[in-house]
Write a protein that holds these residues in place. Structure first.
Motif, PDB file in Angstrom:
ATOM      1  N   SER A  66      -7.631   8.273   2.880  1.00 54.78           N
ATOM      2  CA  SER A  66      -6.481   8.561   2.025  1.00 54.78           C
ATOM      3  C   SER A  66      -6.379  10.062   1.815  1.00 54.78           C
ATOM      4  CB  SER A  66      -6.630   7.862   0.671  1.00 54.78           C
ATOM      5  OG  SER A  66      -7.674   8.459  -0.063  1.00 54.78           O
ATOM      6  N   LYS A  67      -5.171  10.490   1.611  1.00 54.93           N
ATOM      7  CA  LYS A  67      -4.929  11.903   1.374  1.00 54.93           C
ATOM      8  C   LYS A  67      -4.634  12.115  -0.106  1.00 54.93           C
ATOM      9  CE  LYS A  67      -3.037  12.343   5.989  1.00 54.93           C
ATOM     10  NZ  LYS A  67      -3.411  11.017   6.405  1.00 54.93           N
ATOM     11  N   PRO A  68      -4.925  13.289  -0.633  1.00 53.24           N
ATOM     12  CA  PRO A  68      -4.643  13.537  -2.055  1.00 53.24           C
ATOM     13  C   PRO A  68      -3.180  13.302  -2.419  1.00 53.24           C
ATOM     14  CG  PRO A  68      -5.998  15.302  -1.153  1.00 53.24           C
ATOM     15  CD  PRO A  68      -5.600  14.423  -0.001  1.00 53.24           C
ATOM     16  N   GLU A  69      -2.266  13.558  -1.480  1.00 48.83           N
ATOM     17  CA  GLU A  69      -0.845  13.336  -1.752  1.00 48.83           C
ATOM     18  C   GLU A  69      -0.579  11.850  -1.997  1.00 48.83           C
ATOM     19  OE1 GLU A  69      -1.521  14.756   1.616  1.00 48.83           O
ATOM     20  OE2 GLU A  69      -1.913  16.599   0.516  1.00 48.83           O
ATOM     21  N   GLU A  70      -1.220  10.991  -1.196  1.00 51.37           N
ATOM     22  CA  GLU A  70      -1.034   9.552  -1.370  1.00 51.37           C
ATOM     23  C   GLU A  70      -1.518   9.104  -2.749  1.00 51.37           C
ATOM     24  OE1 GLU A  70      -3.226   7.951   1.915  1.00 51.37           O
ATOM     25  OE2 GLU A  70      -1.424   7.743   3.133  1.00 51.37           O
ATOM     26  N   GLU A  71      -2.627   9.668  -3.177  1.00 50.32           N
ATOM     27  CA  GLU A  71      -3.150   9.295  -4.489  1.00 50.32           C
ATOM     28  C   GLU A  71      -2.205   9.745  -5.595  1.00 50.32           C
ATOM     29  OE1 GLU A  71      -7.391   9.210  -6.827  1.00 50.32           O
ATOM     30  OE2 GLU A  71      -7.277  10.090  -4.845  1.00 50.32           O
ATOM     31  N   LYS A  72      -1.598  10.911  -5.435  1.00 53.32           N
ATOM     32  CA  LYS A  72      -0.609  11.379  -6.421  1.00 53.32           C
ATOM     33  C   LYS A  72       0.589  10.429  -6.468  1.00 53.32           C
ATOM     34  CE  LYS A  72      -1.773  16.239  -5.997  1.00 53.32           C
ATOM     35  NZ  LYS A  72      -1.334  17.536  -5.485  1.00 53.32           N
ATOM     36  N   PHE A  73       1.040   9.982  -5.296  1.00 51.35           N
ATOM     37  CA  PHE A  73       2.159   9.037  -5.246  1.00 51.35           C
ATOM     38  C   PHE A  73       1.799   7.721  -5.930  1.00 51.35           C
ATOM     39  CE2 PHE A  73       3.669  11.327  -1.248  1.00 51.35           C
ATOM     40  CZ  PHE A  73       4.714  11.940  -1.905  1.00 51.35           C
ATOM     41  N   MET A  74       0.577   7.239  -5.682  1.00 46.76           N
ATOM     42  CA  MET A  74       0.152   5.978  -6.289  1.00 46.76           C
ATOM     43  C   MET A  74       0.061   6.095  -7.808  1.00 46.76           C
ATOM     44  SD  MET A  74      -0.145   3.665  -3.977  1.00 46.76           S
ATOM     45  CE  MET A  74      -1.237   2.403  -4.572  1.00 46.76           C
ATOM     46  N   PHE A  95       1.340  -5.782 -13.476  1.00 44.07           N
ATOM     47  CA  PHE A  95       1.044  -4.882 -12.375  1.00 44.07           C
ATOM     48  C   PHE A  95      -0.423  -4.499 -12.461  1.00 44.07           C
ATOM     49  CE2 PHE A  95       5.524  -4.384 -13.090  1.00 44.07           C
ATOM     50  CZ  PHE A  95       6.048  -4.335 -11.817  1.00 44.07           C
ATOM     51  N   LEU A  96      -1.066  -4.414 -11.342  1.00 41.12           N
ATOM     52  CA  LEU A  96      -2.465  -4.035 -11.295  1.00 41.12           C
ATOM     53  C   LEU A  96      -2.614  -2.934 -10.254  1.00 41.12           C
ATOM     54  CD1 LEU A  96      -5.412  -4.560 -12.101  1.00 41.12           C
ATOM     55  CD2 LEU A  96      -5.510  -6.224 -10.255  1.00 41.12           C
ATOM     56  N   TYR A  97      -3.084  -1.810 -10.704  1.00 43.34           N
ATOM     57  CA  TYR A  97      -3.319  -0.686  -9.810  1.00 43.34           C
ATOM     58  C   TYR A  97      -4.816  -0.622  -9.536  1.00 43.34           C
ATOM     59  CZ  TYR A  97      -4.036   4.157  -8.389  1.00 43.34           C
ATOM     60  OH  TYR A  97      -4.429   5.284  -7.723  1.00 43.34           O
ATOM     61  N   VAL A  98      -5.187  -0.709  -8.285  1.00 47.17           N
ATOM     62  CA  VAL A  98      -6.591  -0.631  -7.902  1.00 47.17           C
ATOM     63  C   VAL A  98      -6.793   0.692  -7.172  1.00 47.17           C
ATOM     64  CG1 VAL A  98      -8.462  -1.751  -6.632  1.00 47.17           C
ATOM     65  CG2 VAL A  98      -6.663  -3.136  -7.680  1.00 47.17           C
ATOM     66  N   PRO A  99      -7.373   1.648  -7.833  1.00 46.03           N
ATOM     67  CA  PRO A  99      -7.538   2.972  -7.208  1.00 46.03           C
ATOM     68  C   PRO A  99      -8.646   2.956  -6.160  1.00 46.03           C
ATOM     69  CG  PRO A  99      -8.604   2.950  -9.338  1.00 46.03           C
ATOM     70  CD  PRO A  99      -7.917   1.610  -9.183  1.00 46.03           C
ATOM     71  N   TRP A 100      -8.732   4.042  -5.414  1.00 45.81           N
ATOM     72  CA  TRP A 100      -9.820   4.191  -4.471  1.00 45.81           C
ATOM     73  C   TRP A 100     -11.110   4.297  -5.278  1.00 45.81           C
ATOM     74  CZ3 TRP A 100      -5.048   6.311  -3.435  1.00 45.81           C
ATOM     75  CH2 TRP A 100      -4.484   5.957  -2.213  1.00 45.81           C
ATOM     76  N   PRO A 101     -12.206   3.803  -4.730  1.00 47.49           N
ATOM     77  CA  PRO A 101     -13.449   3.822  -5.502  1.00 47.49           C
ATOM     78  C   PRO A 101     -13.964   5.239  -5.736  1.00 47.49           C
ATOM     79  CG  PRO A 101     -13.839   3.026  -3.267  1.00 47.49           C
ATOM     80  CD  PRO A 101     -12.364   3.174  -3.428  1.00 47.49           C
ATOM     81  N   GLY A 102     -14.513   5.444  -6.931  1.00 53.07           N
ATOM     82  CA  GLY A 102     -15.135   6.727  -7.271  1.00 53.07           C
ATOM     83  C   GLY A 102     -16.536   6.801  -6.687  1.00 53.07           C
ATOM     84  N   TYR A 103     -17.233   7.895  -6.988  1.00 49.80           N
ATOM     85  CA  TYR A 103     -18.558   8.110  -6.416  1.00 49.80           C
ATOM     86  C   TYR A 103     -19.513   6.967  -6.757  1.00 49.80           C
ATOM     87  CZ  TYR A 103     -23.286   9.777  -5.884  1.00 49.80           C
ATOM     88  OH  TYR A 103     -24.612   9.859  -5.552  1.00 49.80           O
ATOM     89  N   ALA A 104     -19.602   6.598  -8.025  1.00 50.24           N
ATOM     90  CA  ALA A 104     -20.540   5.547  -8.447  1.00 50.24           C
ATOM     91  C   ALA A 104     -20.207   4.213  -7.771  1.00 50.24           C
ATOM     92  CB  ALA A 104     -20.520   5.399  -9.961  1.00 50.24           C
ATOM     93  N   SER A 105     -18.916   3.904  -7.677  1.00 43.60           N
ATOM     94  CA  SER A 105     -18.506   2.656  -7.019  1.00 43.60           C
ATOM     95  C   SER A 105     -18.844   2.686  -5.532  1.00 43.60           C
ATOM     96  CB  SER A 105     -17.012   2.431  -7.197  1.00 43.60           C
ATOM     97  OG  SER A 105     -16.687   2.285  -8.551  1.00 43.60           O
ATOM     98  N   ARG A 106     -18.596   3.824  -4.887  1.00 44.46           N
ATOM     99  CA  ARG A 106     -18.913   3.922  -3.452  1.00 44.46           C
ATOM    100  C   ARG A 106     -20.418   3.788  -3.226  1.00 44.46           C
ATOM    101  NH1 ARG A 106     -15.525   8.271  -4.014  1.00 44.46           N
ATOM    102  NH2 ARG A 106     -17.246   9.716  -3.646  1.00 44.46           N
ATOM    103  N   HIS A 107     -21.210   4.403  -4.097  1.00 45.97           N
ATOM    104  CA  HIS A 107     -22.671   4.301  -3.975  1.00 45.97           C
ATOM    105  C   HIS A 107     -23.103   2.842  -4.070  1.00 45.97           C
ATOM    106  CE1 HIS A 107     -26.932   4.679  -4.917  1.00 45.97           C
ATOM    107  NE2 HIS A 107     -26.878   5.912  -4.432  1.00 45.97           N
ATOM    108  N   ARG A 108     -22.540   2.126  -5.027  1.00 42.11           N
ATOM    109  CA  ARG A 108     -22.881   0.706  -5.208  1.00 42.11           C
ATOM    110  C   ARG A 108     -22.390  -0.134  -4.021  1.00 42.11           C
ATOM    111  NH1 ARG A 108     -26.475  -2.376  -6.203  1.00 42.11           N
ATOM    112  NH2 ARG A 108     -25.881  -4.424  -6.882  1.00 42.11           N
ATOM    113  N   ASN A 124       0.824  -1.205   0.000  1.00 40.52           N
ATOM    114  CA  ASN A 124       0.000   0.000   0.000  1.00 40.52           C
ATOM    115  C   ASN A 124       0.862   1.261   0.000  1.00 40.52           C
ATOM    116  OD1 ASN A 124       0.937  -0.213   2.595  1.00 40.52           O
ATOM    117  ND2 ASN A 124      -1.033   0.162   3.570  1.00 40.52           N
ATOM    118  N   LYS A 125       2.179   1.074  -0.064  1.00 41.74           N
ATOM    119  CA  LYS A 125       3.089   2.223  -0.131  1.00 41.74           C
ATOM    120  C   LYS A 125       4.192   1.975  -1.159  1.00 41.74           C
ATOM    121  CE  LYS A 125       2.259   3.800   4.541  1.00 41.74           C
ATOM    122  NZ  LYS A 125       1.176   4.652   4.279  1.00 41.74           N
TER     123      LYS A 125
END
Length: 162
Positions: free
Chosen positions: A119-127, A34-47, A14-15
């Motif tokens: 998660s913080k926006p900085e972490e997402e930029k790093f990922m 390699f497989l990158y699984v991002p944090w879920p977006g709005y539609a995914s979170r709703h589901r 995760n880092k």
């Protein structure tokens, strides 16, 4: 193990952005994919909210006045595991039994969700930077931009207007 046995190695972190270039080069050499699984977006979170709450309620449909959309907006930056944790801690057997006496409210989930790391926006930029380096996406993007710049720099050699 026999020579004919098939073995799959799976690694995760995760880092990944904390790896230095030397280790990263070894990682790229060792792993085929390699497989990158991002944090879920709005539609995914709703589901996620909807399906996990319905499952916790034993397949019952959610109450009409429960605003799942608000929960999906509030949970931006949280993983699916964090959402599942909030649902599990909120929809206990006792709370489900009391739903006839007291309606389920969105605010009930916030206390449990607040205990989860966000998660913080900085972490997402790093990922995203890590993903670009793993997949050589950055180099491919730069090559495409160079080709585009070269193409736009050339003048067309058609007939000149009189």
């Amino acid at each position: 193990l026999q020579p004919t046995d098939r073995v799959i190695f799976i690694g995760n972190t995760n880092k990944p952005h904390l790896m230095d270039e030397k280790i990263m080069k070894d990682v790229k050499t060792f792993w085929d994919k390699f497989l990158y699984v991002p944090w879920p977006g709005y539609a995914s979170r709703h589901r996620i909210w909807t399906s996990l709450m319905e499952k916790a309620l034993g397949g019952d449909i959610l109450p009409d006045d429960l605003d799942v959309s608000s929960l999906a907006r509030v949970s931006d930056g949280y993983t699916a595991g964090s959402i599942a944790y909030a649902i599990k801690k909120t929809l206990t057997q006792r709370r489900i039994e009391m739903m006839g006496l007291r309606e389920l409210e969105e605010t009930e989930f916030l206390n449990a969700l607040s205990r989860c790391p966000r998660s913080k926006p900085e972490e997402e930029k790093f990922m995203l930077a890590f993903t670009e380096s793993c997949t050589n996406l950055k180099k491919r993007r730069e090559a495409l931009q160079r080709n585009k710049a070269d193409d736009s720099g050339k003048k067309s050699k058609g007939k000149k207007k009189k």
